[in-house]
Design a protein around this motif. Sequence first.
Motif, PDB file in Angstrom:
ATOM      1  N   THR A 216      -4.099   8.241 -10.170  1.00  0.00           N
ATOM      2  CA  THR A 216      -4.101   7.793  -8.782  1.00  0.00           C
ATOM      3  C   THR A 216      -2.786   7.068  -8.537  1.00  0.00           C
ATOM      4  O   THR A 216      -1.959   6.944  -9.452  1.00  0.00           O
ATOM      5  N   GLU A 217      -2.603   6.568  -7.337  1.00  0.00           N
ATOM      6  CA  GLU A 217      -1.371   5.823  -7.057  1.00  0.00           C
ATOM      7  C   GLU A 217      -1.307   4.515  -7.821  1.00  0.00           C
ATOM      8  O   GLU A 217      -0.218   4.000  -8.083  1.00  0.00           O
ATOM      9  N   GLU A 218      -2.461   3.961  -8.180  1.00  0.00           N
ATOM     10  CA  GLU A 218      -2.486   2.669  -8.850  1.00  0.00           C
ATOM     11  C   GLU A 218      -2.677   2.735 -10.357  1.00  0.00           C
ATOM     12  O   GLU A 218      -2.361   1.780 -11.075  1.00  0.00           O
TER      13      GLU A 218
END
Length: 228
Positions: A216-218
């Motif tokens: 994911t982006e995180e």
Amino acid sequence: MDPTAANSESSSSDRLAPRTSGRRFRRQQAGMDGEKLRELESDFRRRPSEDVETQIVAAINARKKQANLALTDEEAPGETEILGNYEYLDHTADIQLHSWGASFEDALMMQVIAMFGYMTKLSLVQVDEQVSKDHATDIQAHGHDLQSLVFAFLQEWLTVFHECGFIVRELYNVRFNRQQWTIKSSARGEAFNSAKHTQGTEVKAVTYSNLSVTETEERCDIWVIVDI
């Protein structure tokens, strides 16, 4: 786990004793109904004798004692250490490594640490700069997607251990090329020494079974099952 002892032969006490004759077993169980007799025969064939089980347990304990002979009580192995963003998950006869990080590279580095941490207590591993330079510089892996790259990367570092006994304490200078599906890194650590390092469970190979990568982006999570 010491690679130098990997090919040592088992002593005669480790060998299985001859099995009891099936006919004699049936004679001893005369009078029992057929279904009960078949259950007992099946259980009998699967298990070694009590004497052999005792020999097996004694041999395992002797190897553990030899591996930790030079360790103090404070250094004796207990539960597996956790020194980063990873955990060990039981999976039938093997073990599953789960690692995570802010990026794919971070999670992959934790996979390598988790793999070596399962084989020995990493807090006892020091950094030998010369050995690290000679055996753990610019180790490179190739793949065609994230899963194949994870497999190849872990297998490359496991091969380093199997070939020269080098234990990774930390990874650095990780370079990941997503277009070409290559990754290169170096490590610091030292050669395994049974008089100094604890002997955990040796990882024989990395497997593709249920190998998974989620991004994911995180965060990035990686799951890998290794053969032990």
